[in-house]
Design a protein around this motif. Structure first.
Motif, short mmCIF file in Angstrom:
data_model
loop_
_atom_site.label_atom_id
_atom_site.label_comp_id
_atom_site.label_asym_id
_atom_site.label_seq_id
_atom_site.Cartn_x
_atom_site.Cartn_y
_atom_site.Cartn_z
N TYR A 1 0.83 -1.21 0.00
CA TYR A 1 0.00 0.00 0.00
C TYR A 1 0.86 1.26 0.00
N ARG B 1 1.71 1.79 -3.61
CA ARG B 1 0.55 2.28 -4.36
C ARG B 1 0.26 3.75 -4.06
N LYS C 1 1.84 7.34 -5.83
CA LYS C 1 1.22 8.03 -6.97
C LYS C 1 0.40 9.25 -6.51
N TYR C 2 -0.09 9.22 -5.27
CA TYR C 2 -1.05 10.21 -4.81
C TYR C 2 -0.54 11.17 -3.74
N TYR D 1 -5.58 4.65 0.56
CA TYR D 1 -5.43 4.35 -0.87
C TYR D 1 -6.78 4.40 -1.57
N ARG D 2 -7.77 3.77 -0.97
CA ARG D 2 -9.12 3.78 -1.53
C ARG D 2 -9.63 5.22 -1.64
N TYR E 1 -7.93 7.99 -2.11
CA TYR E 1 -7.32 8.66 -3.26
C TYR E 1 -7.88 8.16 -4.58
N ARG E 2 -8.18 6.89 -4.66
CA ARG E 2 -8.82 6.36 -5.88
C ARG E 2 -10.19 7.02 -6.09
N HIS F 1 -9.82 10.72 -7.18
CA HIS F 1 -9.40 10.85 -8.57
C HIS F 1 -10.37 10.20 -9.56
N GLU G 1 -11.11 7.13 -9.94
CA GLU G 1 -10.56 5.90 -10.49
C GLU G 1 -11.31 4.70 -9.93
N TYR H 1 -12.23 1.24 -8.21
CA TYR H 1 -11.69 0.45 -7.11
C TYR H 1 -12.81 -0.48 -6.68
#
Length: 159
Positions: free
Chosen positions: A23, A26, A29-30, A146-147, A149-150, A153, A155, A157
């Motif tokens: 994690y 991952r 990126k954010y 992480y979730r 940020y997805r 953005h 994205e 998930y």
């Protein structure tokens, strides 16, 4: 944005270290991610309330050294506010919009956080009324960040 996790105790289990590493990779990126481990105190079996308070105070002193004045501090507490993943994403996004460039999440030791740390907290977050091992909580928290940020953005998930 910089995200810092301040945690009490070391991770010993390889499977947890591997999940944390995944994690962390991952999240590069954010955000800029930093994980700070402070030493825990040994809690004797059948410790008195006074002994437990002293343990929380000592661990709290170690945590407080890393809490920056300009950071937004979120403590993980059983009695904190329970929110969904979308709400956490909204909170992180809103903090960024407000100009908060540093968010610190604090995970206490096995008997919780000391009074001084709780007073410094800007937001008390609960993942459940259940108690989780604080080492496992790191993985759960990193996954939710992480979730978030997805979601922020737009994205995909898995749900």
């Amino acid at each position: 944005m910089k995200i810092t996790l301040i945690t009490v105790g070391k991770i010993k289990e390889k499977y947890l270290k591997d999940a944390i590493a995944e994690y962390s990779k991952r999240l590069r990126k954010y955000c800029r991610l930093e994980i700070i481990e402070v030493n825990d105190e040994k809690t004797p079996d059948q410790a008195s309330a006074l002994a437990e308070e002293e343990i929380r105070r000592k661990e709290g002193e170690r945590i407080l050294r890393y809490l920056k004045d300009d950071a937004y501090v979120i403590t993980l507490e059983i009695e904190g506010k329970m929110i969904g993943s979308k709400d956490l994403a909204d909170k992180i996004n809103h903090l960024g919009i407000q100009g908060k460039s540093h968010v610190i999440f604090v995970i206490g030791g096995s008997i919780g956080l000391g009074t001084a740390v709780l007073k410094r907290s800007d937001y008390a977050l609960s993942f459940s009324k259940m108690t989780f091992p604080h080492q496992l909580m790191r993985v759960i928290l990193l996954e939710q960040i992480y979730r978030s940020y997805r979601i922020i953005h737009g994205e995909p998930y898995h749900k």
